[in-house]
Design a protein around this motif. Structure first.
Motif, mmCIF file in Angstrom:
data_model
loop_
_atom_site.group_PDB
_atom_site.id
_atom_site.type_symbol
_atom_site.label_atom_id
_atom_site.label_comp_id
_atom_site.label_asym_id
_atom_site.label_seq_id
_atom_site.Cartn_x
_atom_site.Cartn_y
_atom_site.Cartn_z
ATOM 1 N N ASP A 14 -4.921 61.603 -121.689
ATOM 2 C CA ASP A 14 -3.841 61.262 -120.753
ATOM 3 C C ASP A 14 -3.231 59.914 -121.107
ATOM 4 O O ASP A 14 -2.015 59.721 -121.043
ATOM 5 N N GLN A 15 -4.069 58.980 -121.534
ATOM 6 C CA GLN A 15 -3.593 57.635 -121.854
ATOM 7 C C GLN A 15 -2.630 57.631 -123.031
ATOM 8 O O GLN A 15 -1.713 56.797 -123.082
ATOM 9 N N ILE A 16 -2.788 58.555 -123.971
ATOM 10 C CA ILE A 16 -1.862 58.593 -125.115
ATOM 11 C C ILE A 16 -0.707 59.566 -124.874
ATOM 12 O O ILE A 16 0.062 59.870 -125.784
ATOM 13 N N GLY A 17 -0.593 60.073 -123.644
ATOM 14 C CA GLY A 17 0.543 60.916 -123.277
ATOM 15 C C GLY A 17 0.445 62.348 -123.734
ATOM 16 O O GLY A 17 1.470 63.025 -123.881
ATOM 17 N N GLU A 18 -0.784 62.875 -123.939
ATOM 18 C CA GLU A 18 -0.937 64.235 -124.431
ATOM 19 C C GLU A 18 -1.643 65.151 -123.431
ATOM 20 O O GLU A 18 -2.356 66.068 -123.806
ATOM 21 N N LEU A 19 -1.434 64.886 -122.125
ATOM 22 C CA LEU A 19 -1.986 65.765 -121.092
ATOM 23 C C LEU A 19 -0.883 66.146 -120.117
ATOM 24 O O LEU A 19 -0.162 65.297 -119.604
ATOM 25 N N VAL A 69 -3.752 66.583 -133.973
ATOM 26 C CA VAL A 69 -4.663 65.679 -134.672
ATOM 27 C C VAL A 69 -5.082 64.515 -133.770
ATOM 28 O O VAL A 69 -6.268 64.163 -133.750
ATOM 29 N N PRO A 70 -4.185 63.886 -132.997
ATOM 30 C CA PRO A 70 -4.642 62.793 -132.125
ATOM 31 C C PRO A 70 -5.746 63.214 -131.161
ATOM 32 O O PRO A 70 -6.689 62.446 -130.923
ATOM 33 N N ARG A 71 -5.674 64.427 -130.601
ATOM 34 C CA ARG A 71 -6.699 64.840 -129.643
ATOM 35 C C ARG A 71 -8.025 65.133 -130.344
ATOM 36 O O ARG A 71 -9.092 64.869 -129.792
ATOM 37 N N ILE A 72 -7.974 65.685 -131.560
ATOM 38 C CA ILE A 72 -9.210 65.871 -132.322
ATOM 39 C C ILE A 72 -9.789 64.503 -132.695
ATOM 40 O O ILE A 72 -11.006 64.284 -132.618
ATOM 41 N N ASN A 73 -8.927 63.573 -133.096
ATOM 42 C CA ASN A 73 -9.379 62.220 -133.416
ATOM 43 C C ASN A 73 -10.162 61.618 -132.250
ATOM 44 O O ASN A 73 -11.244 61.035 -132.438
ATOM 45 N N LEU A 74 -9.614 61.724 -131.043
ATOM 46 C CA LEU A 74 -10.297 61.175 -129.875
ATOM 47 C C LEU A 74 -11.638 61.862 -129.645
ATOM 48 O O LEU A 74 -12.606 61.231 -129.215
ATOM 49 N N ALA A 75 -11.713 63.147 -129.937
ATOM 50 C CA ALA A 75 -12.963 63.880 -129.716
ATOM 51 C C ALA A 75 -14.080 63.403 -130.633
ATOM 52 O O ALA A 75 -15.252 63.409 -130.250
ATOM 53 N N VAL A 76 -13.739 62.979 -131.856
ATOM 54 C CA VAL A 76 -14.778 62.570 -132.804
ATOM 55 C C VAL A 76 -14.916 61.057 -132.914
ATOM 56 O O VAL A 76 -15.727 60.567 -133.694
ATOM 57 N N GLY A 77 -14.125 60.316 -132.110
ATOM 58 C CA GLY A 77 -14.269 58.868 -132.087
ATOM 59 C C GLY A 77 -13.377 58.102 -133.033
ATOM 60 O O GLY A 77 -13.581 56.906 -133.248
#
Length: 476
Positions: A14-19, A69-77
């Motif tokens: 949500d913070q990066i605007g993807e929700l 890719v940004p959401r996968i990035n957040l998932a793996v740190g």
């Protein structure tokens, strides 16, 4: 890494605007129909459905989770703005080093905020969508963990298999022959015993991703997830089966699969984009316990016409695996690998190399098309020069259009490893093989010094222009 449950990851997304939150969509047609429209374009937001008509207030559904890719990035740190190739390199490192922490058992957690047993169990209280118009019913398990324990070794396996809601305390699970949980179930049944099983249908995306990957036989996905988080996953044991589940999961249930206990399952639109699996009898889970957090979130990763969750997150992992296997086979100067989402992360692989010798490109293509990570369901393997970004399909097609020498740049290979879900395999019942094409879209090695110069600014020129004119340039 702080985001160790689904809600932490959601807050970061949500913070990066993807929700995107949608209120009031009903689950029989509208939720699945909306998700289908979102999945047609990569990079669309994750979608959280709230206030679902006919269901308890607070019960939510989350889908389109890993199609960027940004959401996968957040998932793996990783930082959310890491590039496609940064993510592929992360997977390469993770697979080589294989970090892991064995799970830590705790006495409860958010999952036990609501515990239902016996006749109180009711899966139909969870707003489970009919994801596609022609599906055979609601599938509660698409981004799920199906957890079993090997009766011989005690190894605990967590796999992602499709799970269909069949009634208040009944579900079916479809596990293909040879899959780890199928092997375990058969061991119990050969002894005339019921197979214990636990199913988690709302969890941190990193744990879900690992359950969908080819973690080696005998290795724990929960321990592998600890390697991503940098500390052990906290688990609790389900009361009837003793099987471990993440203590901060959203929804989990447990029960038993009895020998010869089957029920008609499916169909479900699959990751290839077709109803290739059909409908057939599958094992029944007779549920004895169900737990969920307050305001639970059902997590969905919906197989469909690509791109979709499965094809995209699996694709970034598979790129790293293919890259590692290319180098292990002695292929030098690999500069990038991408398995295109439109090919379900399996049917289309692009490899970028710096050509060192005649035959280098063909060698790379042959290995990529037949190494373990790249062979299953492969149809197109494209090899390009290092100046081509393999994740940019426009550049790849440009290379195919302008650098392919059809006299020696195309190879058709018959009898490759495929699947009944491949609509073009030889025969889905008896011969699960296919044909595949290897394309050398590199500049001909014999002309590497005389090939026309590319009409594009150099990297140095790009950097100079961006430094001065960044505010006037299109977003990257």
């Amino acid at each position: 890494m702080a985001n160790k449950d689904l809600r932490d990851w959601l807050a970061a997304v949500d913070q990066i605007g993807e929700l995107k939150t949608i209120v009031g969509a009903e689950p029989k047609e509208e939720i699945g129909g909306i998700v289908d429209l979102y999945q047609r374009k990569m990079g669309n937001a994750a979608v959280l459905f709230d206030e679902v008509p006919g269901f308890p207030k607070g019960a939510r559904v989350l889908a389109n989770i890993l199609t960027s890719v940004p959401r996968i990035n957040l998932a793996v740190g990783l930082p959310h703005d890491a590039t496609e190739m940064d993510l592929v390199q992360w997977w390469r490192t993770y697979m080589r080093e294989a970090p892991s922490f064995e799970p830590t058992e705790v006495n409860g957690g958010p999952l036990i905020e609501n515990v239902l047993e016996g006749k109180a169990v009711d899966l139909t209280k969870i707003p489970t969508p009919v994801w596609h118009e022609h599906d055979g019913g609601p599938f509660i398990g698409t981004a799920c963990l199906v957890i079993m324990k090997d009766p011989d070794s005690g190894w605990v396996n967590s796999g992602t298999y499709r799970v269909q809601t069949q009634g208040p305390n009944l579900a079916t699970v479809m596990m293909s022959p040879g899959k780890h949980c199928r092997i375990m179930m058969q061991k119990y049944h050969e002894r005339g015993q019921a197979c214990p099983v636990a199913v988690v249908v709302g969890n941190h995306p990193a744990i879900f991703m690992l359950s969908g990957l080819e973690i080696p036989y005998g290795k724990s996905e929960l321990a592998a997830a600890g390697g991503i988080f940098g500390e052990p996953v906290e688990i609790m044991k389900m009361p009837r089966t003793g099987l471990p589940v993440p203590a901060n999961a959203e929804i989990a249930f447990e029960g038993f699969i009895h020998p010869n206990d089957v029920m008609q399952e499916g169909p479900l639109g699959e990751w290839t984009g077709y109803y290739a699996g059909g409908s057939r009898p599958e094992p029944v889970i007779r549920i004895e316990t169900m737990m969920h957090r307050d305001d639970p979130i059902l997590l969905g990763a919906i197989p469909a016409v690509p791109p979709n969750d499965n094809t995209f997150y699996l694709g970034t992992y598979r790129c790293g695996a293919i890259w590692n296997q290319l180098e292990a086979a002695g292929i030098p100067e690999v500069r990038g690998v991408w398995t295109h989402e439109a090919g379900g992360s399996r049917f289309w692989t692009t490899v970028a190399i710096k050509q060192l010798y005649g035959g280098h490109a063909k060698q790379a293509g042959m290995v990529a098309a037949h190494c373990h990570a790249g062979a299953y369901c492969n149809r197109w393997t494209i090899v390009v020069d290092e100046d081509i970004d393999p994740a940019n399909i426009n550049d790849v097609i440009w290379a195919m259009s302008t650098r392919l020498d059809t006299r020696d740049g195309l190879d058709i290979i018959e009898g490759g490893w495929s699947s009944a879900l491949d609509p073009m395999c030889y025969d889905g019942d008896t011969d699960r093989r296919n044909g595949r094409i290897i394309v050398n879209a590199c500049k001909p090695f014999r002309r590497k010094d005389t090939f026309p110069t590319v009409a594009r600014s150099s990297k140095a020129m790009d950097e100079k222009i961006i430094a001065k004119w960044k505010k006037d340039l299109p977003a990257s």
